[in-house]
Design a protein around this motif. Structure first.
Motif, PDB file in Angstrom:
ATOM      1  N   VAL A   1      42.973  40.751  50.750  1.00 41.95           N
ATOM      2  CA  VAL A   1      43.752  41.608  51.647  1.00 41.95           C
ATOM      3  C   VAL A   1      42.863  42.795  51.975  1.00 41.95           C
ATOM      4  N   ASN A   2      42.837  43.187  53.219  1.00 38.53           N
ATOM      5  CA  ASN A   2      42.122  44.408  53.587  1.00 38.53           C
ATOM      6  C   ASN A   2      43.145  45.528  53.666  1.00 38.53           C
ATOM      7  N   LEU A   3      43.046  46.471  52.747  1.00 35.11           N
ATOM      8  CA  LEU A   3      44.027  47.551  52.705  1.00 35.11           C
ATOM      9  C   LEU A   3      43.975  48.371  53.995  1.00 35.11           C
TER      10      LEU A   3
ATOM     11  N   PHE B   1      40.768  44.354  48.863  1.00 35.24           N
ATOM     12  CA  PHE B   1      40.836  43.937  47.460  1.00 35.24           C
ATOM     13  C   PHE B   1      41.089  42.435  47.408  1.00 35.24           C
ATOM     14  N   ALA B   2      40.674  41.833  46.295  1.00 38.08           N
ATOM     15  CA  ALA B   2      40.786  40.387  46.132  1.00 38.08           C
ATOM     16  C   ALA B   2      42.205  40.012  45.718  1.00 38.08           C
ATOM     17  N   LEU B   3      42.666  38.874  46.222  1.00 40.74           N
ATOM     18  CA  LEU B   3      43.970  38.326  45.860  1.00 40.74           C
ATOM     19  C   LEU B   3      43.851  37.425  44.627  1.00 40.74           C
TER      20      LEU B   3
ATOM     21  N   ALA C   1      34.066  41.007  50.038  1.00 43.00           N
ATOM     22  CA  ALA C   1      35.286  41.195  49.254  1.00 43.00           C
ATOM     23  C   ALA C   1      35.465  40.065  48.253  1.00 43.00           C
ATOM     24  N   SER C   2      35.302  38.830  48.708  1.00 44.65           N
ATOM     25  CA  SER C   2      35.510  37.680  47.837  1.00 44.65           C
ATOM     26  C   SER C   2      34.535  37.668  46.668  1.00 44.65           C
TER      27      SER C   2
ATOM     28  N   LEU D   1      37.777  47.847  47.009  1.00 48.22           N
ATOM     29  CA  LEU D   1      36.333  47.960  47.206  1.00 48.22           C
ATOM     30  C   LEU D   1      36.051  48.815  48.436  1.00 48.22           C
ATOM     31  N   PHE D   2      35.504  49.988  48.219  1.00 49.49           N
ATOM     32  CA  PHE D   2      35.081  50.847  49.331  1.00 49.49           C
ATOM     33  C   PHE D   2      33.650  50.456  49.669  1.00 49.49           C
TER      34      PHE D   2
END
Length: 398
Positions: A36-38, A53-55, A191-192, A201-202
Motif C-alpha cells: 500500500v502506498n500511504l 508499506f508492505a502488506l 517497497a516489496s 518506507l520513506f
C-alpha cells in the motif's frame, strides 16, 4: 469484514504444489509482498518522494534448477488448478517474445541472464495478493522471482557479495520496462523488497536514500482500512503512459531533469511557463512531494492521526489535477470520510484498484459497512475490505 491480513501458508502451499507437479521438493521458496502506498502517488517516475508499506499478502515462488537451460513457469490459483506456460530456453527469452502473465517472471529471467546470474529453472507461483487491485501483485511476483532465481544461483540477499535490494529493484524495473513494456517507476519494486515490519518506507527515488519511519496505527487507536473497489487496474493502460509522457514533456519545457526539481515556491512561475494541458500534472507532482514530506514530519513526531487531511488532499489532487481516479474510488473515499474516516485516498496508479482510509479502530466496522452501503446504492459490485499493517519485505521462506 476481515481483520488484519496474514501471509498464512502461501510459501508452504507453493512448496506443496511444486512437489505435486514435479514429483520432488523445490530447492527453496522465496516470497515478496504487495504494498500500500500511504502517500506519494505518481511521484516516483518524477524522481520524487514516496511513503509505502508492505502488506501481509504475498506471492511465493518455489524453484528448482533445470539442467536443460529452459525456463518453465506454473501458477496455481485459489482453485488449485495449475496454469503452465510453455518452457522456453533462457537464451531465447527476448522482449515481446512472451505474453500474458508469464511475461512478468520471464522478464526477470531475461534481465538476470544478461547479468550472468541465471540459467534454466522450474518455478511454481502461488499467492494471495489480490490481482488488479492496485496493490502491486505483479511486482510482488517479479521480486519473488528475482529472489528465487538468485537463490538458485547461490545468492541470498543481505549476505556478503550479494547485490543490494535497491539493485534488485532496479533489475525488476528494467524487466517490466524493457521486457514487459510497461513504463513503471521504482516505487513498487523497492517497497516489496525493502519495507520492514511496523514501518513505512520513506524513499527519495532520486538519491535512493531510505528511512524506515515507525508506523504503529494500533497504538494510536487507528486502522488503515483498504478498500478494493473491484474496478480492475493496469499500469499497461494508455492513461498511465500519457501522464508519464506529459510529466517528462513538462520537465523538458521547464529545463529541469525531472519535476522533482520544481519546489513549492517555484510552482506558480513554472505553471505560467507551461501549456494549459500540462499545468495540472505539474501541480499534482509538486504538491504531492510536499505532502509526503509533511506526512513524514508528522509521523516522526508521533502525530499519526494528523496525516488524515494530507491523505484526503492527495486524493483530491489525483482526482482533479492528475485525473486518475474513477467513480468507484471516489465513492470509496467520499463514503469513508462521511462515515468518520480521518482521511482517505486512492492508492496506486489509479483508473481502478484500491483506496485507503485512516479510521478510528472502534469505528472500523461501521465505516466499512457504510462504504459497502454506498457501493450498493450505486449498484456497484461490493468492494473487498481489510485492515492493513506494515509487514516484512521480500525474503526466503523455505
Amino acid at each position: 469484514m476481515t481483520g488484519a491480513a496474514t501471509a498464512g501458508g502461501v510459501p508452504a502451499r507453493a512448496a506443496n504444489e511444486f512437489a505435486k507437479l514435479h514429483g520432488q521438493s523445490p530447492t527453496g521458496v522465496w516470497s515478496a509482498p504487495g504494498r500500500v502506498n500511504l502517500i506519494g502517488e505518481h511521484t516516483d517516475y518524477n524522481d520524487g518522494f514516496v511513503l509505502p508499506f508492505a502488506l501481509p499478502f504475498r506471492i511465493a515462488v518455489a524453484a528448482r534448477a533445470r539442467t536443460d537451460g529452459r525456463f518453465a513457469v506454473t501458477t496455481v490459483g485459489d482453485d488449485g488448478r495449475p496454469q503452465r506456460a510453455e518452457p522456453v530456453p533462457v537464451e531465447a527469452l527476448e522482449p515481446a517474445g512472451v505474453t500474458g502473465w508469464a511475461a512478468y517472471p520471464s522478464g526477470v529471467s531475461w534481465v538476470l541472464r544478461h547479468e550472468g546470474l541465471t540459467s534454466g529453472a522450474d518455478l511454481l507461483i502461488a499467492g494471495d495478493v489480490p490481482a488488479g487491485a492496485g496493490l502491486s501483485s505483479s511486482h510482488a511476483l517479479q521480486c519473488a522471482t528475482a529472489l528465487a532465481l538468485l537463490g538458485l544461483a547461490g545468492i541470498e540477499l543481505d549476505r556478503p557479495g550479494a547485490p543490494s535490494r535497491s539493485e534488485v529493484a532496479a533489475w525488476v524495473q528494467r524487466s517490466e520496462n524493457d521486457f514487459v513494456g510497461v513504463p513503471t517507476g521504482l516505487l513498487d519494486q523497492t517497497a516489496s523488497l525493502c519495507c520492514v515490519e511496523s514501518c513505512v518506507l520513506f524513499l527519495d527515488v532520486r538519491s535512493g536514500e531510505m528511512e524506515q519511519v515507525p508506523f504503529d496505527a494500533a497504538a494510536a487507536g487507528l486502522d488503515v482500512l483498504v478498500i478494493d473497489t473491484r474496478a480492475r487496474h493496469s499500469h499497461g493502460d494508455s492513461g498511465y503512459r500519457e501522464r508519464r509522457a506529459g510529466c517528462e514533456r513538462a520537465a523538458d519545457l521547464l529545463g529541469v531533469p525531472a519535476l522533482r526539481d520544481i519546489g513549492s515556491s517555484g510552482l506558480d512561475d513554472a505553471l505560467s511557463r507551461l501549456p494549459e494541458e500540462l499545468r495540472p500534472l505539474v501541480r499534482h507532482v509538486v504538491t504531492e512531494n510536499d505532502r509526503v514530506l509533511r506526512a513524514v514530519e508528522l509521523l516522526r513526531a508521533g502525530r499519526l492521526a494528523d496525516i488524515g487531511d494530507l491523505l484526503t488532499s492527495s486524493h483530491v489532487s489525483l482526482r482533479d489535477d492528475y485525473r486518475v481516479s474513477c467513480l468507484e474510488l471516489d465513492v470509496a473515499v467520499d463514503a469513508a470520510r462521511a462515515a468518520g474516516a480521518l482521511g482517505a485516498r486512492m492508492t496506486g496508479g489509479g483508473f481502478g484498484g484500491s483506496a485507503i482510509a485512516l479510521v478510528p479502530d472502534e469505528e472500523r466496522d461501521t465505516i466499512g459497512d457504510k462504504v459497502l452501503a454506498a457501493f450498493a446504492e450505486r449498484s456497484l459490485p461490493a468492494p473487498g475490505l481489510f485492515t492493513a499493517v506494515p509487514s516484512p519485505g521480500a525474503g526466503r521462506d523455505i
